[in-house]
Design an enzyme around this catalytic site. Structure first.
Site, PDB file in Angstrom:
ATOM      1  CG  LEU A   1       3.311 -12.113 -40.164  1.00 27.51           C
ATOM      2  CD1 LEU A   1       2.147 -12.781 -40.902  1.00 27.51           C
ATOM      3  CD2 LEU A   1       3.687 -10.806 -40.869  1.00 27.51           C
TER       4      LEU A   1
ATOM      5  CD  GLU B   1       4.117 -19.690 -38.242  1.00 29.23           C
ATOM      6  OE1 GLU B   1       4.768 -20.645 -38.748  1.00 29.23           O
ATOM      7  OE2 GLU B   1       2.901 -19.533 -38.404  1.00 29.23           O
TER       8      GLU B   1
ATOM      9  N   GLY C   1       9.641 -15.449 -40.824  1.00 31.41           N
ATOM     10  CA  GLY C   1       9.574 -14.066 -40.400  1.00 31.41           C
ATOM     11  C   GLY C   1       9.274 -13.194 -41.596  1.00 31.41           C
TER      12      GLY C   1
ATOM     13  CD  GLN D   1      38.939  21.459 -40.032  1.00 32.72           C
ATOM     14  OE1 GLN D   1      39.660  20.522 -40.392  1.00 32.72           O
ATOM     15  NE2 GLN D   1      38.976  22.637 -40.618  1.00 32.72           N
TER      16      GLN D   1
ATOM     17  N   GLY E   1      33.111   7.665 -22.889  1.00 32.81           N
ATOM     18  CA  GLY E   1      32.705   6.653 -21.918  1.00 32.81           C
ATOM     19  C   GLY E   1      31.269   6.788 -21.488  1.00 32.81           C
TER      20      GLY E   1
ATOM     21  CD  GLU F   1       5.853  -3.047 -38.785  1.00 33.95           C
ATOM     22  OE1 GLU F   1       5.556  -2.485 -39.858  1.00 33.95           O
ATOM     23  OE2 GLU F   1       5.452  -2.671 -37.668  1.00 33.95           O
TER      24      GLU F   1
END
Length: 406
Positions: A132, A134, A138, A284, A346, A369
């Site tokens: 679909l 291009e 989009g 917490q 890390g 989508e």
């Protein structure tokens, strides 16, 4: 309700859905770890073949062609994407594209097209794709420039498609092109195009942050039989929107699977990682992060499966519900995964660690989508349309037609 098992106890589902989830989960845990990962094309082909061999791709075709249900069951599709995304992003991708790449055929194809294209996809012998987008079109489907011109008993397609999932490895593409019956969205048609058709070439393979097979396709005088058109002349926009109306909710389901996995990794990390002489989960701030993530996971699940349930109950369109599900689930998953990365320190940005993989996987779902910003426009317009319909039924119908054409 932060697990799929708990969600499946809701009234949205029946025993068949629960059995499917259990079967798929058991298969995924046993089979996915042994499939290749290094070469993305090989890995995707292997997943399609394995899913087909196990009979799990029956979920993407109607019962008439060996599927699980009389028509595409959106709850089953969503369950499949959630289960697979929780474990393996590429497996989710492989399953989803088998559905998206044949959904238009299931909905609008002639019997001849269905008999030709659906069984190989169901069995994992063929790979499907949906072409679909291009370079300049989009989310704005009405701006498509690829053209299909009638030429005897054929159509000649010229133009370009890009960011096409399964581009370069698909056996067929559902292609949307301008046939000129009217201006804008009313002048599009959809065609099934075999990948080996002369004039169709892969102009570029596209590398993205979460490796998936994507490509830019070139159409140079590609001749397609008129019998390969899906729906009528000028109905391409209708075909695209009806297909996305089913599969947009499943994007939210994939995001939900990623989010559930991130929450699982967060809880495990919080329970086992020691900080200042005590578990990380005793802090917490950690508990607040877990609470926010658990709540967002549950909210996403309710929106996703509400949209799927409404569609499965026979609603013609679930434009608003699917837009909400896709928008909220993808955005919430991004936040849940970001918290997981942060709490891993890390390790969270170390390649090969699951939350780092999830961080790369989730980003594209907020775009494809229909990007989040487009979903917000859709949701707002649906709300305005509903208001117009309440005040003036005739005006509401008129507005609905106008929006459908945009």
């Amino acid at each position: 309700m932060t697990t799929l098992d708990a969600t499946l106890r809701l009234p949205f589902f029946d025993e068949g859905h629960r059995r499917f989830a259990a079967t798929l989960s058991q298969w995924a845990d046993a089979q996915l770890p042994g499939l290749p990962h290094d070469d993305v094309d090989q890995a995707c082909r292997a997943r399609v073949a394995a899913l087909g061999e196990a009979g799990l791709l029956k979920a993407v075709v109607p019962a008439e062609f060996g599927g699980l249900h009389d028509r595409l069951d959106v709850r089953t599709l969503c369950i499949a994407r959630e289960v697979l995304a929780f474990r393996d992003g590429l497996a989710d991708f492989a399953f989803a594209m088998q559905g998206l790449g044949t959904g238009s055929i299931s909905l609008f194809g002639t019997d001849a097209l269905k008999h030709r294209y659906l069984p190989p996809v169901r069995d994992g012998r063929a790979i499907a794709a949906f072409a679909l987008s291009e370079p300049e079109a989009g989310s704005d489907v009405a701006a498509l420039a690829t053209a299909a011109r009638a030429d005897g008993a054929d159509f000649r397609i010229d133009g370009e498609k890009t960011w096409i999932s399964n581009g370069g490895i698909a056996d067929h593409y559902v292609v949307f092109a301008r046939t000129g019956e009217a201006a804008g969205a009313r002048g599009l048609s959809a065609f099934v195009v075999d990948a080996d058709t002369p004039g169709l070439s892969v102009a570029e393979r596209i590398d993205v942050i979460a490796p998936h097979p994507l490509a830019r396709l070139q159409f140079d005088g590609v001749r397609v039989p008129a019998a390969n058109r899906l729906g009528g002349a000028g109905e391409g926009f209708k075909v695209a929107m009806a297909t996305l109306d089913i599969f947009r909710s499943t994007v939210g389901a994939a995001a939900l699977g990623f989010a559930r996995r991130a929450l699982h990794e967060t809880v495990e990390r919080a329970a086992t990682r020691k900080l200042f002489g005590a578990p990380l989960g005793d802090l917490q701030m950690t508990q607040a992060a877990i609470a926010d993530s658990a709540t967002e996971v549950d909210a996403a699940a309710l929106l996703v499966y509400r949209a799927a349930w409404v569609k499965d109950q026979g609603a013609d369109r679930v434009t608003g519900e699917a837009a909400m599900a896709k928008m909220y689930a993808t955005e919430a998953a991004q936040r849940v995964i970001d918290r997981a990365v942060q709490l891993h320190g890390g390790l969270g940005v170390t390649r090969g660690v699951k939350v780092e993989e999830l961080y790369r996987e989730i980003r594209a779902l907020r775009i494809y989508e229909g990007a989040t910003e487009v979903q917000k426009i859709v949701i707002a317009r649906e709300a305005l349309k509903s208001r117009d319909a309440r005040r003036n039924p005739a005006a509401g119908k008129g507005r609905a037609k106008t929006l459908a054409a945009e």
